[in-house]
Scaffold this motif. Structure first.
Motif, PDB file in Angstrom:
ATOM      1  N   GLU A 122       0.728  -1.283   0.041  1.00  0.00           N
ATOM      2  CA  GLU A 122       0.093   0.373   0.250  1.00  0.00           C
ATOM      3  C   GLU A 122       0.728   1.386  -0.137  1.00  0.00           C
ATOM      4  O   GLU A 122       0.216   2.531   0.012  1.00  0.00           O
ATOM      5  CB  GLU A 122      -0.870  -0.096   0.833  1.00  0.00           C
ATOM      6  N   LYS A 123       2.087   0.983  -0.341  1.00  0.00           N
ATOM      7  CA  LYS A 123       3.057   2.145   0.463  1.00  0.00           C
ATOM      8  C   LYS A 123       3.466   2.998  -0.566  1.00  0.00           C
ATOM      9  O   LYS A 123       2.982   4.679  -0.699  1.00  0.00           O
ATOM     10  CB  LYS A 123       4.126   1.548   0.920  1.00  0.00           C
ATOM     11  N   ALA A 124       3.020   2.363  -1.699  1.00  0.00           N
ATOM     12  CA  ALA A 124       3.224   3.598  -2.768  1.00  0.00           C
ATOM     13  C   ALA A 124       1.618   4.772  -3.309  1.00  0.00           C
ATOM     14  O   ALA A 124       1.865   5.778  -3.599  1.00  0.00           O
ATOM     15  CB  ALA A 124       3.532   2.832  -4.239  1.00  0.00           C
ATOM     16  N   GLU A 125       1.341   3.444  -3.087  1.00  0.00           N
ATOM     17  CA  GLU A 125      -0.773   4.424  -3.153  1.00  0.00           C
ATOM     18  C   GLU A 125      -0.800   5.465  -2.222  1.00  0.00           C
ATOM     19  O   GLU A 125      -1.313   6.511  -2.456  1.00  0.00           O
ATOM     20  CB  GLU A 125      -1.298   3.644  -3.434  1.00  0.00           C
ATOM     21  N   LEU A 126      -0.007   4.542  -1.737  1.00  0.00           N
ATOM     22  CA  LEU A 126       0.101   6.560   0.283  1.00  0.00           C
ATOM     23  C   LEU A 126       0.529   7.276  -0.065  1.00  0.00           C
ATOM     24  O   LEU A 126      -0.478   8.429   0.075  1.00  0.00           O
ATOM     25  CB  LEU A 126      -0.606   5.134   1.184  1.00  0.00           C
ATOM     26  N   PRO A 145       9.137   8.765   1.081  1.00  0.00           N
ATOM     27  CA  PRO A 145       9.066   7.438   1.637  1.00  0.00           C
ATOM     28  C   PRO A 145      10.324   6.174   1.776  1.00  0.00           C
ATOM     29  O   PRO A 145      11.495   6.980   1.271  1.00  0.00           O
ATOM     30  CB  PRO A 145       8.954   6.401  -0.948  1.00  0.00           C
ATOM     31  N   ILE A 146      11.098   5.594   2.479  1.00  0.00           N
ATOM     32  CA  ILE A 146      12.217   5.409   3.543  1.00  0.00           C
ATOM     33  C   ILE A 146      12.049   3.569   3.113  1.00  0.00           C
ATOM     34  O   ILE A 146      13.375   3.786   2.615  1.00  0.00           O
ATOM     35  CB  ILE A 146      11.438   5.190   5.251  1.00  0.00           C
ATOM     36  N   SER A 147      11.227   2.757   2.880  1.00  0.00           N
ATOM     37  CA  SER A 147      11.783   1.368   2.805  1.00  0.00           C
ATOM     38  C   SER A 147      11.834   1.007   1.246  1.00  0.00           C
ATOM     39  O   SER A 147      11.362   1.723   0.539  1.00  0.00           O
ATOM     40  CB  SER A 147      11.063   0.628   3.242  1.00  0.00           C
ATOM     41  N   LYS A 148      12.810   0.224   0.713  1.00  0.00           N
ATOM     42  CA  LYS A 148      13.136   0.298  -0.778  1.00  0.00           C
ATOM     43  C   LYS A 148      11.718  -0.376  -1.346  1.00  0.00           C
ATOM     44  O   LYS A 148      10.861  -1.300  -0.961  1.00  0.00           O
ATOM     45  CB  LYS A 148      14.342  -1.077  -1.005  1.00  0.00           C
ATOM     46  N   ILE A 204      18.031   8.694   7.946  1.00  0.00           N
ATOM     47  CA  ILE A 204      18.107   7.582   7.050  1.00  0.00           C
ATOM     48  C   ILE A 204      19.349   6.658   7.938  1.00  0.00           C
ATOM     49  O   ILE A 204      19.829   6.653   6.687  1.00  0.00           O
ATOM     50  CB  ILE A 204      17.236   7.188   6.114  1.00  0.00           C
ATOM     51  N   LEU A 205      18.528   5.471   8.787  1.00  0.00           N
ATOM     52  CA  LEU A 205      19.663   5.022   9.310  1.00  0.00           C
ATOM     53  C   LEU A 205      20.280   3.110   8.452  1.00  0.00           C
ATOM     54  O   LEU A 205      18.020   2.606   8.304  1.00  0.00           O
ATOM     55  CB  LEU A 205      20.026   4.824   9.622  1.00  0.00           C
ATOM     56  N   HIS A 206      20.577   2.768   8.319  1.00  0.00           N
ATOM     57  CA  HIS A 206      21.013   1.406   8.131  1.00  0.00           C
ATOM     58  C   HIS A 206      20.126   0.081   8.821  1.00  0.00           C
ATOM     59  O   HIS A 206      20.096   0.835  10.037  1.00  0.00           O
ATOM     60  CB  HIS A 206      22.208   0.553   7.559  1.00  0.00           C
ATOM     61  N   PRO A 207      19.183  -0.163   8.314  1.00  0.00           N
ATOM     62  CA  PRO A 207      18.521  -1.270   9.812  1.00  0.00           C
ATOM     63  C   PRO A 207      19.555  -1.962  10.817  1.00  0.00           C
ATOM     64  O   PRO A 207      18.974  -2.177  11.064  1.00  0.00           O
ATOM     65  CB  PRO A 207      17.943  -2.196   8.566  1.00  0.00           C
ATOM     66  N   SER A 208      20.575  -2.036  10.681  1.00  0.00           N
ATOM     67  CA  SER A 208      22.014  -2.699  10.545  1.00  0.00           C
ATOM     68  C   SER A 208      22.586  -2.045  11.640  1.00  0.00           C
ATOM     69  O   SER A 208      24.142  -2.444  12.682  1.00  0.00           O
ATOM     70  CB  SER A 208      22.765  -3.981  10.146  1.00  0.00           C
ATOM     71  N   VAL A 209      22.162  -0.590  12.095  1.00  0.00           N
ATOM     72  CA  VAL A 209      23.087  -0.145  12.610  1.00  0.00           C
ATOM     73  C   VAL A 209      22.784  -0.116  14.206  1.00  0.00           C
ATOM     74  O   VAL A 209      21.813  -0.786  14.993  1.00  0.00           O
ATOM     75  CB  VAL A 209      22.399   1.678  12.804  1.00  0.00           C
ATOM     76  N   SER A 245      13.517   8.160  16.087  1.00  0.00           N
ATOM     77  CA  SER A 245      12.374   6.910  15.835  1.00  0.00           C
ATOM     78  C   SER A 245      13.191   6.015  14.932  1.00  0.00           C
ATOM     79  O   SER A 245      13.767   5.422  14.527  1.00  0.00           O
ATOM     80  CB  SER A 245      11.949   7.774  14.737  1.00  0.00           C
ATOM     81  N   ARG A 246      12.945   4.796  16.418  1.00  0.00           N
ATOM     82  CA  ARG A 246      13.153   3.521  15.793  1.00  0.00           C
ATOM     83  C   ARG A 246      11.996   2.765  15.587  1.00  0.00           C
ATOM     84  O   ARG A 246      11.584   2.032  15.973  1.00  0.00           O
ATOM     85  CB  ARG A 246      13.499   3.014  17.142  1.00  0.00           C
ATOM     86  N   GLY A 247      12.131   1.993  14.473  1.00  0.00           N
ATOM     87  CA  GLY A 247      10.735   1.305  14.257  1.00  0.00           C
ATOM     88  C   GLY A 247      11.478   0.135  13.465  1.00  0.00           C
ATOM     89  O   GLY A 247      12.078  -0.425  14.463  1.00  0.00           O
ATOM     90  N   VAL A 248      10.336  -0.961  13.247  1.00  0.00           N
ATOM     91  CA  VAL A 248      10.989  -2.060  12.961  1.00  0.00           C
ATOM     92  C   VAL A 248      12.047  -2.244  11.957  1.00  0.00           C
ATOM     93  O   VAL A 248      13.229  -3.502  12.080  1.00  0.00           O
ATOM     94  CB  VAL A 248       9.642  -2.949  12.857  1.00  0.00           C
ATOM     95  N   GLU A 249      11.373  -1.821  10.983  1.00  0.00           N
ATOM     96  CA  GLU A 249      12.364  -1.891   9.933  1.00  0.00           C
ATOM     97  C   GLU A 249      13.220  -0.578   9.505  1.00  0.00           C
ATOM     98  O   GLU A 249      14.700  -1.166   9.100  1.00  0.00           O
ATOM     99  CB  GLU A 249      11.577  -1.952   8.175  1.00  0.00           C
ATOM    100  N   THR A 250      13.341   0.494   9.943  1.00  0.00           N
ATOM    101  CA  THR A 250      13.907   1.672   9.912  1.00  0.00           C
ATOM    102  C   THR A 250      13.810   1.789  10.960  1.00  0.00           C
ATOM    103  O   THR A 250      13.150   2.398  11.696  1.00  0.00           O
ATOM    104  CB  THR A 250      13.236   2.479   8.824  1.00  0.00           C
ATOM    105  N   THR A 251      15.408   2.968  10.600  1.00  0.00           N
ATOM    106  CA  THR A 251      15.968   3.818  12.281  1.00  0.00           C
ATOM    107  C   THR A 251      15.188   5.099  11.821  1.00  0.00           C
ATOM    108  O   THR A 251      16.775   5.599  10.690  1.00  0.00           O
ATOM    109  CB  THR A 251      16.657   3.464  12.923  1.00  0.00           C
ATOM    110  N   LEU A 252      15.786   6.255  12.295  1.00  0.00           N
ATOM    111  CA  LEU A 252      15.345   7.278  11.800  1.00  0.00           C
ATOM    112  C   LEU A 252      16.011   8.726  12.678  1.00  0.00           C
ATOM    113  O   LEU A 252      15.792   7.957  13.792  1.00  0.00           O
ATOM    114  CB  LEU A 252      14.092   8.231  11.685  1.00  0.00           C
TER     115      LEU A 252
END
Lengths: 340, 340, 340, 340
Positions: free
Chosen positions: B48-52, B67-70, C4-9, C31-38
């Motif tokens: 849903e990310k691109a649409e959102l 956007p943050i993730s690949k 935006i940091l690498h997931p493995s930071v 801001s630490r998320g599951v996939e990304t840390t900002l």
């Protein structure tokens, strides 16, 4: 074609290239200058020209080959100097009246489609657009409602009287999609999809061919020639922006292409300022510019609530924005002697 | 994703966008600064990310959405950090040995194909290339021998032992072409042909995906993801040059893409310096550069007599030029610890 | 800015980057998320933002840095929301009346200049253009008459009453050229010539800044900011086409840039369809398009006999073509509520 | 040059163009075909060719004009077929030994400069780079230490023995900067700054000319011709990446340009993979590729702590990364018979 040779070309090499040309039945016209030696090759068949130019260019003593004639015929302006008008259920494209194709990027539901269709008709659109099969950069995106979307489009036509245009992506779907819609659309991602071009070339209904985002004007006309060479001459061209280094806009709308296409071809031309900019705030201004420069019409995306659009919300106009755009277009259309 | 708001955003508008995000089940993280107000939206599903992002970008008080993730997963390096090796009849692509795909642009006759196949094998090629279905810019050009060309390719494989790669252009031909060849090739004109990508994604054999001439590296990986998302993970990427303003060369070979793809993806990468330059005189140097930068192999066009080639004579190597190119490649391969 | 940091930071790395930010006096918002840390970094001085973004981007555990605020201030729309009008000897640029700058590419002689000046004035131009110092791709081309050309321009102003605009290329000539003309022009080749930008920024007279042929809209505004940051706020922007892959036209006129600049900046904008197309046959259509989209005026090249022009004959209009262009522009100007 | 006429050209028009050509003292060679009529014009002086082509192109019955000869002479390969080697304090550029120019983007302090200079020398660099005057997109960025930076560079040369290269941006600074450094550098933003090209053309010391980010190879060679036409033949070319639609990298390093320049010109060529990629993680691979393709050397940015660099941290190598890059380059250099 003209073959420009390296300054150091020898008599033996000249004899070799002369032999190649003569074996193809071409006239050879040698011109030796102090600095440069040229050969004019006269009489190549159109079908063989591109290959021959490429073959001769591979000779180590050839500097480059310059083609002279245009690589398309049926879609060239000279084929029909007065221009082409295409008629779809009484709506003319390329005629005196400006053509306005409007509707949602994608058919999302009966309600939103009918609501949008009525709105755009009441505000002056004369063709309804809407996607049932949608290409996407990501495999995980929404790809349209498929045949159900086509059925809804046909219903919207029944209700509003607007002819409909929708995209076809799969050569196996041409008959199905063509059975529902009035104009088949080839999207930018498929301008170089030769299989699909041939298939719509065999259809007996109008086709709108969007320019590839990185295709030159002449390549675009050659793609149209693919369709025309199969017997389908009801082709509409659509300029929708090209890819450049600019990042503020999603694409760069190529305004030059509007008069250039009119100079080179007899086909009608529609401008798509929504994709050409990728920003709703720029759409109305670019639509005015395209019409002022000679476009036969515009295609825009309209959505009741762009912030919930399943596709291309960023470039979709709300109903009030569409109304405002139409208000701005009318005096421009009048200024170039068009009805709108 | 991060939503950057206009400086003048009001509390009501913040409440509206917050409501939209929450109705999607997303976490909302507001950050009000002196000059800028941001919202971090946490938890969107990939699908849903691109649409959102596009929907939110259409709100008049949103400046832009980052956007943050690949936008790809299966083909991302993280999915298989050690890299992928694809094995075709005993030839490894992505392994220690450099992969050299060579052969004519187009299969023109049995004789020229067999002669070329033997020559390139003897000079070190380990995969045979040749076109049976050929896209062309012009509808009047030669489009290949079709199934007869496929049969000849299979015969050439029998005689030389080289696995074969050939292009498929029509989704209806995937089964037919796949029945003859060892690797299906998707050409640059079809990288955005989603119908075809899906069809080869359902095939159970290796696919080489050429980069679209105006597609970014990330769009190319998303096209690969289309194939992978259908279950076919045997994907080879092929960098073949991109379209730029430069006119001396037909395309600009994107050397940066070689290490960039290795950084972003686990898939093997082949370089095509023939299309990447469009000039035979530059092919060998660009091949060396690509291998030195980390390409897993190269694909080149070789023809007994380029000045009679039915396709792409300008970029085809003669047998002696191919031999010379291989001589130049060997020490480079050794320098990057590859066999060749 | 957002980092935006690498997931493995790791925690150590987060502490390191936090330390860097705090040592600069910036607020840190993790801001630490599951996939990304900002990390949101709050409070950087404008002068330091570009460097800081680049420094942080070099850390191996940083994926990328997203700047939030615009890199220009004085030329931004917010600085003067009502827009800027520049007055030159009674002619307003950015006002209600359309500005038409016309004249020869290069001053070639008194006679041709005066003849052209009178013609364009009588047909509706309100500013006279003409080059005394001309850049050229080749060192062997004509480079203008120099100071003698300036003198002729001043004489043409005396005779016709039209204010004059001419290009300055050398920072050492700014005073000399400015002593003769009414508007200094910075050409596309010098948009990134910082030395020259600073020098005209210190002058106290209007400057027209052409967009670099491969500069983004935001880089162009930053170049204007160079001038403005030295105290000279009388800046006119000129869109003159960008370089793309298209070969039929010399440049691609970027119509999107017209409303985009109006959105982003308060400065007046002139369109140059002569350079934007490089073909005289397309100039009038593109001029109409630019005005319809909101340009404050146009600049065109007019020559008594383009086939003898010392510069840019291909894109120069004859007197009758200029008359025809003006006839086409008037209703468009009226349609967007401009006088012409 | 060849003049391609519209099919409808009349005898009167042919007489007119013939008269124009003859009045210039040119030989006229008419070729009337069924579809096309051509004129070959023989004997134009080089200085007049570009203008003449443009003039003739403005005639309404001329389709296009095709130039035949190259627009540069002194820098063309034919001028010195054996190639040029430039010697700077005993270091040869264009010779058998690979040239490695390394150092910080910008001189920030004595300590960081000396530390970096010693490090790069010990790891194999043979020329020291460092900016004292730095162009920036933003007027608010750091612009270098000026003359103090030049003094530090000269001190670093005294200490390490490495010749120094630094950028000059202002024509008024050529003498000052040239008094300190060994090679003057013209940056990408100034490749089309003709005033500056002329000034360094009058200097009697080596100049490195970076390619403009949107300049073709032939325009770059014409810019070199500007310098050469003033008598300075000690010119080094530097490929530093061009601007394209790709966004993952800051520029697209044009590998094709390496063999293309070698084919067209006798000048030595340096590759700049730092600017060519804009990402430190891709620099080493692109450096290997450039050397394998025939570059005479590379220029890279090295910084003790890129995360504090005042300029271009993203593309700067740390000392260990530079050491690793050199380790990877040595076998490649050996593979192309270069010392390193």
């Amino acid at each position: 074609m003209i073959i420009i040779l390296h300054p150091s070309v020898t008599e033996e090499q000249l004899a070799e290239i002369g032999g190649i040309l003569e074996s193809r039945g071409l006239g050879v016209h040698l011109s030796r200058g102090v600095e440069t030696t040229l050969i004019g090759a006269i009489g190549a068949l159109d079908e063989e020209k591109a290959e021959l130019a490429d073959q001769l260019g591979s000779l180590p003593y050839v500097d480059r080959v310059v083609p002279i004639s245009k690589p398309y015929k049926v879609v060239a302006r000279a084929f029909r100097p007065e221009g082409t008008t295409i008629s779809v259920r009484g709506v003319e494209i390329g005629g005196r009246r400006l053509c306005v194709m409007a509707g949602p990027c994608t058919v999302e539901s009966a309600q939103m489609l009918f609501e949008t269709a009525r709105c755009v008709r009441d505000l002056g659109a004369n063709i309804l657009r809407g996607g049932a099969y949608k290409p996407s950069t990501s495999p995980y995106s929404f790809h349209g409602m498929g045949e159900q979307g086509l059925r809804l489009l046909a219903e919207a036509r029944d209700e509003t009287g607007l002819p409909i245009i929708t995209e076809v992506m799969d050569p196996r779907d041409v008959e199905l999609v063509g059975g529902y819609c009035d104009i088949l659309q080839i999207g930018t991602r498929n301008m170089t999809n030769i299989t699909l071009l041939r298939e719509v070339g065999a259809a007996r209904m109008p086709v709108m061919l969007k320019r590839g985002w990185a295709s030159t004007i002449e390549e675009w006309l050659q793609a149209a020639e693919y369709i025309a060479s199969r017997g389908n001459h009801e082709i509409i061209l659509c300029e929708r922006g090209i890819r450049t280094f600019e990042t503020y806009t999603r694409n760069t709308f190529d305004l030059n292409a509007v008069p250039a296409v009119k100079e080179l071809s007899h086909l009608p031309l529609i401008a798509d300022p929504a994709h050409g900019t990728g920003r709703w705030s720029l759409v109305a201004a670019v639509a005015r510019g395209a019409v002022a420069a000679g476009a036969d019409g515009i295609m825009v995306e309209v959505h009741p609530t762009p912030q919930t659009a399943l596709k291309d919300g960023t470039q979709s106009l709300t109903f009030p924005s569409f109304a405002k755009m139409m208000d701005g277009l009318r005096p421009i259309a009048a200024a170039v002697s068009r009805e709108c």
